[in-house]
Design an enzyme around this catalytic site. Structure first.
Site, short mmCIF file in Angstrom:
data_model
loop_
_atom_site.label_atom_id
_atom_site.label_comp_id
_atom_site.label_asym_id
_atom_site.label_seq_id
_atom_site.Cartn_x
_atom_site.Cartn_y
_atom_site.Cartn_z
N ASP A 116 6.33 -1.21 12.04
CA ASP A 116 6.05 0.20 11.78
C ASP A 116 6.39 0.98 13.04
OD1 ASP A 116 5.06 -0.19 9.17
OD2 ASP A 116 3.05 -0.60 9.91
N ASP A 132 7.80 2.25 3.81
CA ASP A 132 6.55 2.88 3.40
C ASP A 132 6.80 4.27 2.84
OD1 ASP A 132 5.19 0.63 4.36
OD2 ASP A 132 4.80 1.56 6.31
#
Length: 172
Positions: A116, A132
């Site tokens: 991330d 995401d």
């Protein structure tokens, strides 16, 4: 069908490229401004699901891999065998969900974690990635698709009931 495959592959490729870039440019603990006052780029390894649910649990990765795989197979089935039932919005929603799911599944299977790197700075929020974003936008579009479809079906039912009012030519 070819368009579906190419679209998913392109989105998965973009996701994987951005994760590769984030790893090369930001790992292990660098940050970089992205949208000043709104977002920065920050390298984070997430071994859990959204908002780090199941993080640090040995069984969590296997559970997430199994659930994600089942969901992705169901979405693929709809995309390939039930495509005629979808309008463009529903189709786009499922494409985004599929691509994002595959992008994060690749990371889980190969590495045991997801990279991330988008971190909001104006509010405390989970760090996230391109996959995401695909899944989140896809879910919102799917909700709009569902609401719109239900509204159209309700109108069709009301119209059909209005046409079948008593004495409207039922032969009696």
């Amino acid at each position: 069908m070819l368009f579906t495959i190419i679209s998913i592959a392109a989105m998965v490729g973009l996701d994987q490229f951005t994760k590769y870039w984030a790893t090369a440019a930001l790992a292990p603990d660098r940050t970089a401004p992205f949208l000043p006052g709104i977002m920065e780029l920050r390298y984070v390894l997430n071994d859990g699901a959204a908002f780090s649910v199941f993080s640090g649990k040995a069984w969590g990765q296997w559970f997430l891999i199994a659930v994600t795989s089942a969901a992705l197979l169901a979405v693929l089935y709809i995309l390939f065998f039930q495509r005629a039932r979808l309008d463009r919005l529903g189709y786009a929603a499922l494409l985004l969900i599929e691509a994002g799911g595959i992008g994060n599944l690749i990371d889980r299977v190969l590495h045991g974690y997801v990279v991330d790197f988008f971190a909001t700075t104006f509010v405390e929020f989970a760090v996230f990635n391109v996959a995401d974003c695909f899944v989140s936008v896809g879910v919102v579009l799917l909700a709009v698709y569902y609401i719109r479809s239900e509204s159209a079906a309700k109108k069709a039912r009301q119209k059909a009931q209005g046409e079948q009012a008593p004495g409207s030519g039922d032969g009696q």
